[in-house]
Design an enzyme around this catalytic site. Sequence first.
Site, PDB file in Angstrom:
ATOM      1  N   TYR A   1       0.835  -1.208   0.000  1.00 49.09           N
ATOM      2  CA  TYR A   1       0.000   0.000   0.000  1.00 49.09           C
ATOM      3  C   TYR A   1       0.868   1.257   0.000  1.00 49.09           C
ATOM      4  CZ  TYR A   1      -3.701   3.232   1.584  1.00 49.09           C
ATOM      5  OH  TYR A   1      -4.588   4.269   1.701  1.00 49.09           O
TER       6      TYR A   1
ATOM      7  N   TYR B   1       3.742  12.281 -15.383  1.00 55.62           N
ATOM      8  CA  TYR B   1       2.748  12.602 -16.421  1.00 55.62           C
ATOM      9  C   TYR B   1       2.576  14.117 -16.523  1.00 55.62           C
ATOM     10  CZ  TYR B   1       1.015   8.169 -18.204  1.00 55.62           C
ATOM     11  OH  TYR B   1       0.910   6.977 -18.872  1.00 55.62           O
TER      12      TYR B   1
HETATM   13  P1  NAD Z   1     -12.686   1.931   0.473  1.00 55.13           P
HETATM   14  O1  NAD Z   1     -12.018   0.593   0.547  1.00 55.13           O
HETATM   15  O2  NAD Z   1     -13.979   2.119   1.166  1.00 55.13           O
HETATM   16  O3  NAD Z   1     -12.878   2.372  -1.046  1.00 55.13           O
HETATM   17  C1  NAD Z   1     -12.053   1.952  -2.089  1.00 55.13           C
HETATM   18  C2  NAD Z   1     -12.929   1.668  -3.311  1.00 55.13           C
HETATM   19  O4  NAD Z   1     -12.091   1.268  -4.402  1.00 55.13           O
HETATM   20  C3  NAD Z   1     -13.910   0.521  -3.054  1.00 55.13           C
HETATM   21  O5  NAD Z   1     -15.179   0.856  -3.560  1.00 55.13           O
HETATM   22  C4  NAD Z   1     -13.303  -0.639  -3.847  1.00 55.13           C
HETATM   23  O6  NAD Z   1     -14.259  -1.592  -4.263  1.00 55.13           O
HETATM   24  C5  NAD Z   1     -12.649   0.099  -4.997  1.00 55.13           C
HETATM   25  N1  NAD Z   1     -11.556  -0.647  -5.617  1.00 55.13           N
HETATM   26  C6  NAD Z   1     -10.529  -1.297  -4.997  1.00 55.13           C
HETATM   27  N2  NAD Z   1      -9.729  -1.859  -5.921  1.00 55.13           N
HETATM   28  C7  NAD Z   1     -10.257  -1.550  -7.139  1.00 55.13           C
HETATM   29  C8  NAD Z   1      -9.894  -1.852  -8.471  1.00 55.13           C
HETATM   30  N3  NAD Z   1      -8.811  -2.584  -8.751  1.00 55.13           N
HETATM   31  N4  NAD Z   1     -10.675  -1.391  -9.486  1.00 55.13           N
HETATM   32  C9  NAD Z   1     -11.781  -0.644  -9.224  1.00 55.13           C
HETATM   33  N5  NAD Z   1     -12.175  -0.325  -7.974  1.00 55.13           N
HETATM   34  C10 NAD Z   1     -11.419  -0.774  -6.950  1.00 55.13           C
HETATM   35  O7  NAD Z   1     -11.610   2.984   0.997  1.00 55.13           O
HETATM   36  P2  NAD Z   1     -11.753   4.551   1.264  1.00 55.13           P
HETATM   37  O8  NAD Z   1     -11.490   4.773   2.685  1.00 55.13           O
HETATM   38  O9  NAD Z   1     -13.003   5.069   0.665  1.00 55.13           O
HETATM   39  O10 NAD Z   1     -10.505   5.081   0.439  1.00 55.13           O
HETATM   40  C11 NAD Z   1     -10.630   5.716  -0.830  1.00 55.13           C
HETATM   41  C12 NAD Z   1      -9.263   6.203  -1.280  1.00 55.13           C
HETATM   42  O11 NAD Z   1      -8.735   7.125  -0.315  1.00 55.13           O
HETATM   43  C13 NAD Z   1      -8.232   5.078  -1.418  1.00 55.13           C
HETATM   44  O12 NAD Z   1      -7.429   5.325  -2.551  1.00 55.13           O
HETATM   45  C14 NAD Z   1      -7.399   5.205  -0.164  1.00 55.13           C
HETATM   46  O13 NAD Z   1      -6.086   4.747  -0.364  1.00 55.13           O
HETATM   47  C15 NAD Z   1      -7.445   6.699   0.102  1.00 55.13           C
HETATM   48  N6  NAD Z   1      -7.239   7.009   1.531  1.00 55.13           N
HETATM   49  C16 NAD Z   1      -8.216   6.785   2.453  1.00 55.13           C
HETATM   50  C17 NAD Z   1      -7.971   7.068   3.793  1.00 55.13           C
HETATM   51  C18 NAD Z   1      -9.018   6.857   4.864  1.00 55.13           C
HETATM   52  O14 NAD Z   1      -8.744   7.143   6.035  1.00 55.13           O
HETATM   53  N7  NAD Z   1     -10.225   6.421   4.550  1.00 55.13           N
HETATM   54  C19 NAD Z   1      -6.727   7.573   4.187  1.00 55.13           C
HETATM   55  C20 NAD Z   1      -5.751   7.756   3.229  1.00 55.13           C
HETATM   56  C21 NAD Z   1      -6.021   7.492   1.892  1.00 55.13           C
END
Ligand code: NAD
Length: 312
Positions: free
Chosen positions: A145, A159
């Site tokens: 990750y 890019y």
């Molecule tokens: P989440 O797991 O709820 O959402 C991630 C979404 O991406 C899900 O709907 C999942 O089905 C989809 N997904 C995963 N792999 C995929 C793929 N290969 N193709 C298409 N869809 C795919 O997580 P979140 O908390 O909503 O996080 C969203 C983004 O924010 C992520 O990129 C995460 O790294 C980033 N982020 C979140 C947090 C947090 O605290 N929630 C912190 C830092 C970064």
Amino acid sequence: MKKVLVSGGAGFIGSHLCTRLVNEGHEVICLDNFFTGSKKNIEHLFDKPNFRLVEHDVIYPYCEKEIDEIYNLACPASPIHYQYDPIQTTKTAVIGAWNMLGLAKQTGAKILQASTSEVYGDPVVHPQPESYWGNVNPIGERSCYDEGKRCAETLFMDYHRKHGIRIKIVRIFNTYGPNMLAHDGRVVSNFVVQALNNKDITIYGDGMQTRSFQYIDDFIEGMVRMMDSRDDFIGPVNIGNPGEFTILELAEKVIKLTNSKSKIIFQPLPFDDPKQRKPDITLAKKELGWAPCIPLDEGLKRIISYFKSVDV
Ligand code: NAD
Ligand code: UDP
């Protein structure tokens, strides 16, 4: 009105973003493979004429003729999910970003990357400004990750430099709120669900490690402001709540606010668990005029009523 693509739009953060964009009248395409996201999170949008759901895995290219903006959120975010299939996680973070950048290049869309405070690893600089390069283990269980997200930032920058793509990078600190999965292993959802069921609250380690928790509404506001900011402000920019709490303090707050009979128990600390985390948000304040406004106690009350309403 803009045409906006949200990858990972059926997840926790993505579903809030899709709802906001649809309500503002934009045409929204939600791309998701439903690994951690669910249709339930976005079912209230199914009858809206300006919402389209496409089941798609971002490790494969996606074509669309015209798009104005892309939010690249697709990636599991909770350790238990991103460690379930670490190779797929790296592919999603890196090849997924590459495919979305390709789409931005083809369509001329502006593209925002959901990066993370994990790029700072186990930080030795505290609080963390964007200029800090981080302290990340490249070969540990969190690396799929952390390094995947770091490589995605590199791809975004290249890019931008090579192809002139309009990019935006936000580094998201721990975010919580409705639509989090009850059992996705993240600390806020774990503690609230345990407390509501009067089950033991599981602290990993001694509970002295710290995190800064932001409520989802604050985060969405910051991310949308970043997308709307002037083209020459590309970030990376930290979006998080600088309020810093130990995990023990969080457990005590949750027990108090839920009036729970739960006891606190201590379990082994996962490998490479960062000891401290707190964003320096000077840049977000200056460039976006943004700062979070929902304190932890208020946000916890809201997520507690959400988990009560979905009967966990
Ligand atoms: P989440 O797991 O709820 O959402 C991630 C979404 O991406 C899900 O709907 C999942 O089905 C989809 N997904 C995963 N792999 C995929 C793929 N290969 N193709 C298409 N869809 C795919 O997580 P979140 O908390 O909503 O996080 C969203 C983004 O924010 C992520 O990129 C995460 O790294 C980033 N982020 C979140 C947090 C947090 O605290 N929630 C912190 C830092 C970064
Ligand atoms: N944590 C905990 N008990 C739990 C879940 C998590 O003590 O039931 C700890 C975890 O070890 C970490 C912190 O809470 O120190 C935040 O964990 P989370 O997975 O939510 O976020 P991240 O570590 O990715 O910041």
